[in-house]
Enzyme design. Structure first.
Site, PDB file in Angstrom:
ATOM      1  N   GLY A  54       0.786  -1.247   0.000  1.00 39.32           N
ATOM      2  CA  GLY A  54       0.000   0.000   0.000  1.00 39.32           C
ATOM      3  C   GLY A  54       0.807   1.279   0.000  1.00 39.32           C
ATOM      4  N   GLY A  55       2.075   1.237   0.442  1.00 41.81           N
ATOM      5  CA  GLY A  55       2.955   2.396   0.329  1.00 41.81           C
ATOM      6  C   GLY A  55       2.568   3.583   1.202  1.00 41.81           C
TER       7      GLY A  55
ATOM      8  N   GLY B  23       5.575  24.901   6.082  1.00 44.45           N
ATOM      9  CA  GLY B  23       5.155  24.508   4.728  1.00 44.45           C
ATOM     10  C   GLY B  23       3.638  24.525   4.623  1.00 44.45           C
TER      11      GLY B  23
ATOM     12  N   GLY C  41       1.873  23.687   1.750  1.00 44.36           N
ATOM     13  CA  GLY C  41       1.358  22.904   0.623  1.00 44.36           C
ATOM     14  C   GLY C  41       0.232  22.021   1.137  1.00 44.36           C
TER      15      GLY C  41
ATOM     16  CD  GLU D 141       4.784  28.180   1.722  1.00 46.21           C
ATOM     17  OE1 GLU D 141       4.382  27.057   2.080  1.00 46.21           O
ATOM     18  OE2 GLU D 141       5.711  28.339   0.892  1.00 46.21           O
TER      19      GLU D 141
ATOM     20  CB  ALA E 102      -2.560   8.552  -4.525  1.00 48.60           C
TER      21      ALA E 102
ATOM     22  CG  HIS F 143     -32.633  22.264  -7.027  1.00 44.79           C
ATOM     23  ND1 HIS F 143     -31.793  23.255  -6.589  1.00 44.79           N
ATOM     24  CD2 HIS F 143     -33.817  22.442  -6.371  1.00 44.79           C
ATOM     25  CE1 HIS F 143     -32.437  24.017  -5.719  1.00 44.79           C
ATOM     26  NE2 HIS F 143     -33.670  23.548  -5.567  1.00 44.79           N
TER      27      HIS F 143
HETATM   28  C1  LIG Z   1       0.581  13.201   4.431  1.00 41.54           C
HETATM   29  C2  LIG Z   1       0.322  12.892   2.985  1.00 41.54           C
HETATM   30  C3  LIG Z   1      -0.958  12.966   2.507  1.00 41.54           C
HETATM   31  C4  LIG Z   1      -1.215  12.682   1.175  1.00 41.54           C
HETATM   32  N1  LIG Z   1      -2.493  12.771   0.720  1.00 41.54           N
HETATM   33  C5  LIG Z   1      -2.747  12.538  -0.573  1.00 41.54           C
HETATM   34  C6  LIG Z   1      -4.074  12.593  -1.066  1.00 41.54           C
HETATM   35  O1  LIG Z   1      -5.010  12.840  -0.317  1.00 41.54           O
HETATM   36  N2  LIG Z   1      -4.285  12.354  -2.375  1.00 41.54           N
HETATM   37  C7  LIG Z   1      -3.257  12.070  -3.227  1.00 41.54           C
HETATM   38  O2  LIG Z   1      -3.505  11.870  -4.418  1.00 41.54           O
HETATM   39  N3  LIG Z   1      -1.987  11.991  -2.793  1.00 41.54           N
HETATM   40  C8  LIG Z   1      -1.712  12.209  -1.492  1.00 41.54           C
HETATM   41  N4  LIG Z   1      -0.434  12.105  -1.032  1.00 41.54           N
HETATM   42  C9  LIG Z   1       0.626  11.725  -1.992  1.00 41.54           C
HETATM   43  C10 LIG Z   1       0.622  10.212  -2.215  1.00 41.54           C
HETATM   44  O3  LIG Z   1       0.743   9.551  -0.986  1.00 41.54           O
HETATM   45  C11 LIG Z   1       1.746   9.825  -3.148  1.00 41.54           C
HETATM   46  O4  LIG Z   1       1.691  10.606  -4.304  1.00 41.54           O
HETATM   47  C12 LIG Z   1       1.674   8.356  -3.524  1.00 41.54           C
HETATM   48  O5  LIG Z   1       1.750   7.538  -2.384  1.00 41.54           O
HETATM   49  C13 LIG Z   1       2.770   7.990  -4.518  1.00 41.54           C
HETATM   50  O6  LIG Z   1       2.648   6.652  -4.858  1.00 41.54           O
HETATM   51  P1  LIG Z   1       3.899   5.784  -5.304  1.00 41.54           P
HETATM   52  O7  LIG Z   1       3.338   4.444  -5.652  1.00 41.54           O
HETATM   53  O8  LIG Z   1       4.696   6.518  -6.288  1.00 41.54           O
HETATM   54  O9  LIG Z   1       4.832   5.686  -4.013  1.00 41.54           O
HETATM   55  P2  LIG Z   1       4.602   5.251  -2.447  1.00 41.54           P
HETATM   56  O10 LIG Z   1       3.191   5.302  -2.122  1.00 41.54           O
HETATM   57  O11 LIG Z   1       5.562   6.060  -1.736  1.00 41.54           O
HETATM   58  O12 LIG Z   1       5.026   3.735  -2.501  1.00 41.54           O
HETATM   59  C14 LIG Z   1       6.337   3.330  -2.740  1.00 41.54           C
HETATM   60  C15 LIG Z   1       6.500   1.920  -2.202  1.00 41.54           C
HETATM   61  O13 LIG Z   1       7.752   1.414  -2.624  1.00 41.54           O
HETATM   62  C16 LIG Z   1       8.390   0.744  -1.539  1.00 41.54           C
HETATM   63  N5  LIG Z   1       9.826   0.763  -1.835  1.00 41.54           N
HETATM   64  C17 LIG Z   1      10.636   1.844  -1.941  1.00 41.54           C
HETATM   65  N6  LIG Z   1      11.861   1.473  -2.345  1.00 41.54           N
HETATM   66  C18 LIG Z   1      11.824   0.122  -2.491  1.00 41.54           C
HETATM   67  C19 LIG Z   1      12.779  -0.839  -2.903  1.00 41.54           C
HETATM   68  N7  LIG Z   1      14.006  -0.493  -3.335  1.00 41.54           N
HETATM   69  N8  LIG Z   1      12.390  -2.137  -2.927  1.00 41.54           N
HETATM   70  C20 LIG Z   1      11.148  -2.499  -2.550  1.00 41.54           C
HETATM   71  N9  LIG Z   1      10.207  -1.632  -2.173  1.00 41.54           N
HETATM   72  C21 LIG Z   1      10.547  -0.337  -2.154  1.00 41.54           C
HETATM   73  C22 LIG Z   1       7.964   1.537  -0.325  1.00 41.54           C
HETATM   74  O14 LIG Z   1       8.073   0.768   0.852  1.00 41.54           O
HETATM   75  C23 LIG Z   1       6.503   1.856  -0.683  1.00 41.54           C
HETATM   76  O15 LIG Z   1       5.643   0.838  -0.259  1.00 41.54           O
HETATM   77  C24 LIG Z   1      -0.149  12.338   0.300  1.00 41.54           C
HETATM   78  C25 LIG Z   1       1.153  12.243   0.788  1.00 41.54           C
HETATM   79  C26 LIG Z   1       1.389  12.514   2.118  1.00 41.54           C
HETATM   80  C27 LIG Z   1       2.799  12.395   2.633  1.00 41.54           C
END
Ligand SMILES: Cc1cc2nc3c(=O)[nH]c(=O)nc-3n(C[C@H](O)[C@H](O)[C@H](O)COP(=O)(O)OP(=O)(O)OC[C@H]3O[C@@H](n4cnc5c(N)ncnc54)[C@H](O)[C@@H]3O)c2cc1C
Length: 465
Positions: free
Chosen positions: A39-40, A179, A181, A202, A319, A444
């Protein structure tokens, strides 16, 4: 050794969505994830937990305003431990959901550190042991982590990041957010609702600097009304910890040095791509400030190696952007026409109170791009559903090109902004015009019907204001 069509490093929204779609398209797929769960950032320390807290803050705001709605509430208390536990349950449920979807679509996953090892090769390292994987196509989707400021390292107790602020055992009395943002203003909003005295610092001249200027001004006004202190053009010089919390010194916009104290400080100064130690030096991929350049369908300069999500250069760190980029890549790999990613068609949703939803060009960007700009604006004060909800501040602003009525951008601040953004995204995706949209029937009474009035206002034909 099993050979795969696709190996995906990272199981965030970019990785897991790409994997599921690859499975659906019949590609033999494996995901490598360093964490013991899927899920990241988004699911575990980003989008989802923050939105749980924002929802709870919203419910609490309703209780606080109960008298206005004709309710008498006494003994209202926050049970913070229960709120955190509900957040964790939601996160776990959805992480298990991804595991289920992987099984359903025959996607395999392995835990370990994934690394590109040259064309068609990935290694997975766990507990000091390395295992090879072969795959015709490799997607690097390793995500991002919070940036720190020079000399200001998070200790995760007093100086926090988006991760540690989600685990605070108690609601702080005072909080400085560095910040303004999306991440900064969301946490500012959450803790303001829960009674924390919040101050935002900011560096740029306005809050939510990527948004249209009028949106920033409206958010600034509303936050100040809610007693959030805001300093823009504020340059943080130092952060010192002591027994009580932190003391921050910063230069304000008039060049004067000011000092603030707070129990906690949140660093929300942007994200940095996690491309170190991923083996990219073994590829021809081009990097700029740690982020990877991609061509059509997210392929890097190394054939067969794709970059997706927060590590991509020049695309927003969101995301849903990561998800569609992943879909674009694997659809292309499957030899089918995949969606092309257009930067000006990526919706932005910021879930603070008031919410912000926007897509396309701001008024300034449209003028700079040489459009003959015509704008329209509808304030929610004229929308009956917004009044019913007790939330009718804010507006919808439409930016269009006068010649053919092309819709260039839509900027919403106010009730359900992140939901009614759906229509804005559809208009831009389908290249609708002002006339198409003002003549489309809107139900509406809905907050959504404000969109109809906003489009009509470009022609001076709005009804409700
Ligand atoms: C507080 C916060 C709130 C947010 N709210 C929103 C929102 O409401 N809406 C929105 O669209 N975006 C939001 N975002 C941004 C969003 O979370 C990211 O844009 C999104 O998670 C990016 O997805 P990704 O798959 O690129 O990376 P990530 O979600 O960062 O996933 C990367 C994955 O790769 C794994 N990984 C990294 N390196 C390795 C490796 N070498 N080998 C194996 N696994 C590895 C990590 O463990 C992780 O599970 C938010 C971010 C934050 C910090």
């Amino acid at each position: 050794m099993a050979k795969y069509d696709v190996a995906i490093i990272g199981s965030g929204p970019g990785g897991y969505v790409a994997a599921i779609r690859a499975g659906e398209l019949g590609l033999k797929t494996v995901v490598v994830e360093k964490d013991p769960f899927l899920g990241g950032t988004c699911l575990h320390v980003g989008c989802i937990p923050t939105k749980v807290l924002l929802h709870h803050a919203d419910v609490y705001d309703h209780f606080k305003n109960a008298a206005e709605l004709g309710f008498e509430v006494s003994g209202l208390k926050i049970n913070w431990a229960n709120i955190l536990s509900r957040k964790d349950k939601i996160v776990k449920k959805h992480a298990k959901g991804i595991e289920f979807l992987f099984k359903k679509n025959k996607v395999e996953w392995v835990q370990g550190w994934g690394r590109y090892e040259g064309p068609g090769k990935v290694s997975v390292e766990k507990d000091g042991k390395k295992a090879p994987i072969e795959a015709s196509h490799i997607l690097l989707v390793s995500g991002s982590e919070a940036r720190a400021l020079p000399g200001i390292e998070p200790d995760h107790k007093t100086i926090l990041t988006n991760r540690s602020i989600l685990e605070l055992p108690e609601i702080p009395k005072t909080l400085i957010v560095v910040g303004a943002g999306a991440v900064g203003v969301e946490f500012a909003s959450i803790y303001n609702s829960f009674g924390t005295q919040v101050t935002i610092l900011e560096a740029l001249p306005r809050v939510v600097p990527v948004e249209d200027e009028e949106i920033s001004a409206e958010l600034d006004k509303t936050f100040r009304k809610k007693n959030i202190n805001i300093f823009t053009q504020a340059m943080v010089n130092s952060v010192k910890k002591d027994g009580k919390g932190v003391t921050v010194t910063f230069k304000d916009k008039d060049g004067k040095t000011q000092t603030l104290q707070a129990e906690k400080l949140l660093l929300a100064v942007g994200r940095k791509p996690m491309t170190d130690n991923c083996g990219l030096e073994k590829s021809k991929a081009k990097l700029e400030r740690g982020a990877v350049h991609v061509g059509p369908y997210m392929e890097t300069s190394e054939k067969g190696l794709y970059a997706i999500g927060d590590i991509v250069f020049g695309l927003p760190l969101l995301a849903h952007a990561a998800m569609m980029e992943g879909i674009s890549a694997v659809t292309h790999i499957a030899g089918k026409p995949g969606p092309a990613i257009r930067k000006d068609r990526i919706p932005n949703a910021t879930y603070c109170e008031p919410q912000i939803g926007s897509i396309g060009l701001t008024e300034k960007q449209a003028r700079e791009a040489g459009h003959q700009v015509k704008t329209g604006k509808f304030p929610f004060v004229g929308n009956s559903k917004a009044t019913i909800l007790g939330n009718h501040s804010g507006f919808i602003k439409v930016v269009s090109d006068e010649k053919y009525g092309e819709v260039l951008g839509i900027h919403i601040i106010g009730p359900l902004a992140t939901e009614i953004l759906a229509e804005a995204a559809a208009v831009l995706h389908l290249e609708g015009t002002i006339d198409d949209m003002m003549n489309m029937m809107h139900a509406h009474p809905t907050v959504w019907e404000g969109m109809g009035d906003a489009f009509a206002s470009v022609r001076g034909l709005q009804i409700n204001v």
